[in-house]
Design a protein around this motif. Structure first.
Motif, PDB file in Angstrom:
ATOM      1  N   PRO A 128      16.782 107.481  70.464  1.00 50.37           N
ATOM      2  CA  PRO A 128      15.559 106.776  70.867  1.00 50.37           C
ATOM      3  C   PRO A 128      15.048 105.839  69.783  1.00 50.37           C
ATOM      4  CG  PRO A 128      15.400 109.146  71.275  1.00 50.37           C
ATOM      5  CD  PRO A 128      16.592 108.928  70.408  1.00 50.37           C
ATOM      6  N   ASN A 129      14.387 104.757  70.223  1.00 48.37           N
ATOM      7  CA  ASN A 129      13.699 103.878  69.276  1.00 48.37           C
ATOM      8  C   ASN A 129      12.197 104.177  69.346  1.00 48.37           C
ATOM      9  OD1 ASN A 129      12.374 102.164  71.302  1.00 48.37           O
ATOM     10  ND2 ASN A 129      14.421 101.428  71.772  1.00 48.37           N
ATOM     11  N   PRO A 130      11.361 103.516  68.544  1.00 50.63           N
ATOM     12  CA  PRO A 130       9.924 103.818  68.578  1.00 50.63           C
ATOM     13  C   PRO A 130       9.285 103.654  69.949  1.00 50.63           C
ATOM     14  CG  PRO A 130      10.443 102.609  66.586  1.00 50.63           C
ATOM     15  CD  PRO A 130      11.696 102.609  67.412  1.00 50.63           C
ATOM     16  N   ILE A 131       9.815 102.764  70.794  1.00 49.57           N
ATOM     17  CA  ILE A 131       9.253 102.564  72.130  1.00 49.57           C
ATOM     18  C   ILE A 131       9.624 103.711  73.074  1.00 49.57           C
ATOM     19  CG2 ILE A 131       9.270 101.042  74.171  1.00 49.57           C
ATOM     20  CD1 ILE A 131       7.763  99.860  71.833  1.00 49.57           C
ATOM     21  N   THR A 132      10.828 104.255  72.927  1.00 51.04           N
ATOM     22  CA  THR A 132      11.329 105.252  73.891  1.00 51.04           C
ATOM     23  C   THR A 132      11.295 106.679  73.357  1.00 51.04           C
ATOM     24  OG1 THR A 132      13.628 104.947  73.145  1.00 51.04           O
ATOM     25  CG2 THR A 132      12.849 103.531  74.937  1.00 51.04           C
ATOM     26  N   ARG A 133      10.725 106.876  72.195  1.00 50.40           N
ATOM     27  CA  ARG A 133      10.788 108.184  71.540  1.00 50.40           C
ATOM     28  C   ARG A 133      10.185 109.300  72.383  1.00 50.40           C
ATOM     29  NH1 ARG A 133       9.746 106.927  65.981  1.00 50.40           N
ATOM     30  NH2 ARG A 133      11.977 106.486  65.985  1.00 50.40           N
ATOM     31  N   ASN A 134       9.171 108.999  73.176  1.00 46.30           N
ATOM     32  CA  ASN A 134       8.508 110.040  73.968  1.00 46.30           C
ATOM     33  C   ASN A 134       9.010 110.108  75.410  1.00 46.30           C
ATOM     34  OD1 ASN A 134       6.783 110.898  71.826  1.00 46.30           O
ATOM     35  ND2 ASN A 134       5.478 109.122  72.187  1.00 46.30           N
ATOM     36  N   TYR A 135      10.044 109.349  75.720  1.00 45.98           N
ATOM     37  CA  TYR A 135      10.620 109.367  77.066  1.00 45.98           C
ATOM     38  C   TYR A 135      11.315 110.710  77.299  1.00 45.98           C
ATOM     39  CZ  TYR A 135      13.113 107.677  81.189  1.00 45.98           C
ATOM     40  OH  TYR A 135      13.594 107.507  82.465  1.00 45.98           O
ATOM     41  N   LYS A 136      11.217 111.229  78.524  1.00 52.77           N
ATOM     42  CA  LYS A 136      11.816 112.526  78.861  1.00 52.77           C
ATOM     43  C   LYS A 136      13.264 112.312  79.326  1.00 52.77           C
ATOM     44  CE  LYS A 136       7.876 114.489  78.038  1.00 52.77           C
ATOM     45  NZ  LYS A 136       7.662 115.224  76.773  1.00 52.77           N
TER      46      LYS A 136
ATOM     47  N   ASP B 194      -4.395  95.093  79.060  1.00 57.35           N
ATOM     48  CA  ASP B 194      -3.814  95.966  78.045  1.00 57.35           C
ATOM     49  C   ASP B 194      -2.536  96.610  78.591  1.00 57.35           C
ATOM     50  OD1 ASP B 194      -5.812  95.647  75.995  1.00 57.35           O
ATOM     51  OD2 ASP B 194      -7.155  96.852  77.252  1.00 57.35           O
ATOM     52  N   LEU B 195      -1.398  96.162  78.093  1.00 53.14           N
ATOM     53  CA  LEU B 195      -0.116  96.700  78.536  1.00 53.14           C
ATOM     54  C   LEU B 195       0.151  98.030  77.848  1.00 53.14           C
ATOM     55  CD1 LEU B 195       2.556  96.327  80.106  1.00 53.14           C
ATOM     56  CD2 LEU B 195       3.467  95.175  78.068  1.00 53.14           C
ATOM     57  N   GLN B 196       0.300  99.085  78.643  1.00 55.76           N
ATOM     58  CA  GLN B 196       0.594 100.404  78.107  1.00 55.76           C
ATOM     59  C   GLN B 196       2.092 100.548  77.847  1.00 55.76           C
ATOM     60  OE1 GLN B 196      -2.066 102.449  77.334  1.00 55.76           O
ATOM     61  NE2 GLN B 196      -3.155 100.588  77.966  1.00 55.76           N
ATOM     62  N   MET B 197       2.430 101.282  76.798  1.00 60.77           N
ATOM     63  CA  MET B 197       3.829 101.418  76.427  1.00 60.77           C
ATOM     64  C   MET B 197       4.648 102.065  77.539  1.00 60.77           C
ATOM     65  SD  MET B 197       5.435 102.990  72.917  1.00 60.77           S
ATOM     66  CE  MET B 197       4.495 101.830  71.915  1.00 60.77           C
ATOM     67  N   GLU B 198       4.054 103.048  78.225  1.00 58.61           N
ATOM     68  CA  GLU B 198       4.803 103.716  79.299  1.00 58.61           C
ATOM     69  C   GLU B 198       5.075 102.773  80.466  1.00 58.61           C
ATOM     70  OE1 GLU B 198       0.487 105.343  79.517  1.00 58.61           O
ATOM     71  OE2 GLU B 198       1.937 104.733  77.997  1.00 58.61           O
TER      72      GLU B 198
END
Length: 219
Positions: free
Chosen positions: A185-193, A35-39
């Motif tokens: 940000p895109n949906p993949i990077t939206r939560n990146y700090k 299971d590849l995690q998005m982070e």
């Protein structure tokens, strides 16, 4: 003075990053029950896939068939992305930049074929003055080379350009090139700090380009 805008392609022009994540995730689940995690996937967003493959080989083992994956992934990517719509506000942003007589460049860790295909499909290819891609730069993001080459081809200093990025690797690359960076940000990077950016916006639709031009001209 703002003279040019240098846009990343994947995740800025169209949301290919979400498609790539799904391709990697489906492959790893099917072939390795992993299971590849998005982070974890984010290590390669904006760059190339070498850092992700290194991570996977440490986590799963050296038997990961990266060569076999790449052969099949290219065709799957084409199938999934050939009709993707543009990101919100990006076409209008590009057109407004040309109306303001700004030069436009693409700076991408990918090769030239992919952005040219999609930009032509979206009817904005002719609006771009130069392309800085993996074919002409030995080092891709997060190294500064792609942005430095774009500025050189545009005949501008990096500080006279605005980078538009969606990823941490892209932001690092622009910063190392001394190019102010607008993060979208895109949906993949939206939560990146994200840290150290010039501005950040949820979409290019929200960006006031005239205000940015005014701010650059005040410096």
């Amino acid at each position: 003075m703002l003279k040019a805008i240098v846009l990343d392609f994947d995740g800025v022009i169209i949301d290919t990053e979400s498609e790539w994540y799904d391709i990697y995730r489906d492959w790893l689940k099917s072939d390795y029950n992993y299971d590849l995690q998005m982070e974890d996937y984010q290590v390669c967003v904006g760059a190339d896939n070498r850092s992700l493959f290194e991570f996977l080989k440490r986590d799963i083992g050296e038997y990961v068939d990266t060569c076999g994956f790449e052969q099949g992934a290219a065709q799957e990517y084409i199938r999934r992305t050939r009709e993707l719509p543009p990101m919100k506000g990006v076409i209008e942003f590009i057109r407004k930049a040309k109306e303001r007589h700004l030069k436009l460049a693409i700076a991408t860790s990918a090769t030239l074929q992919k952005p040219k295909f999609h930009l032509k499909r979206l009817q904005v290819l002719d609006m771009f003055d130069v392309f800085s891609t993996a074919e002409i730069c030995e080092k891709v993001k997060p190294a500064p080379d792609l942005f430095l080459k774009a500025a050189e081809l545009l005949q501008c200093r990096p500080e006279e350009c605005l980078a538009v990025e969606d990823s941490g690797n892209g932001l690092l690359s622009a910063g190392r090139a001394n190019m102010p960076c607008l993060i979208v940000p895109n949906p993949i990077t939206r939560n990146y700090k994200f840290q150290g950016y010039y501005k950040i916006a949820d979409s290019l639709e929200e960006v006031d380009l005239d205000k940015i031009i005014q701010e650059f001209n005040q410096d």
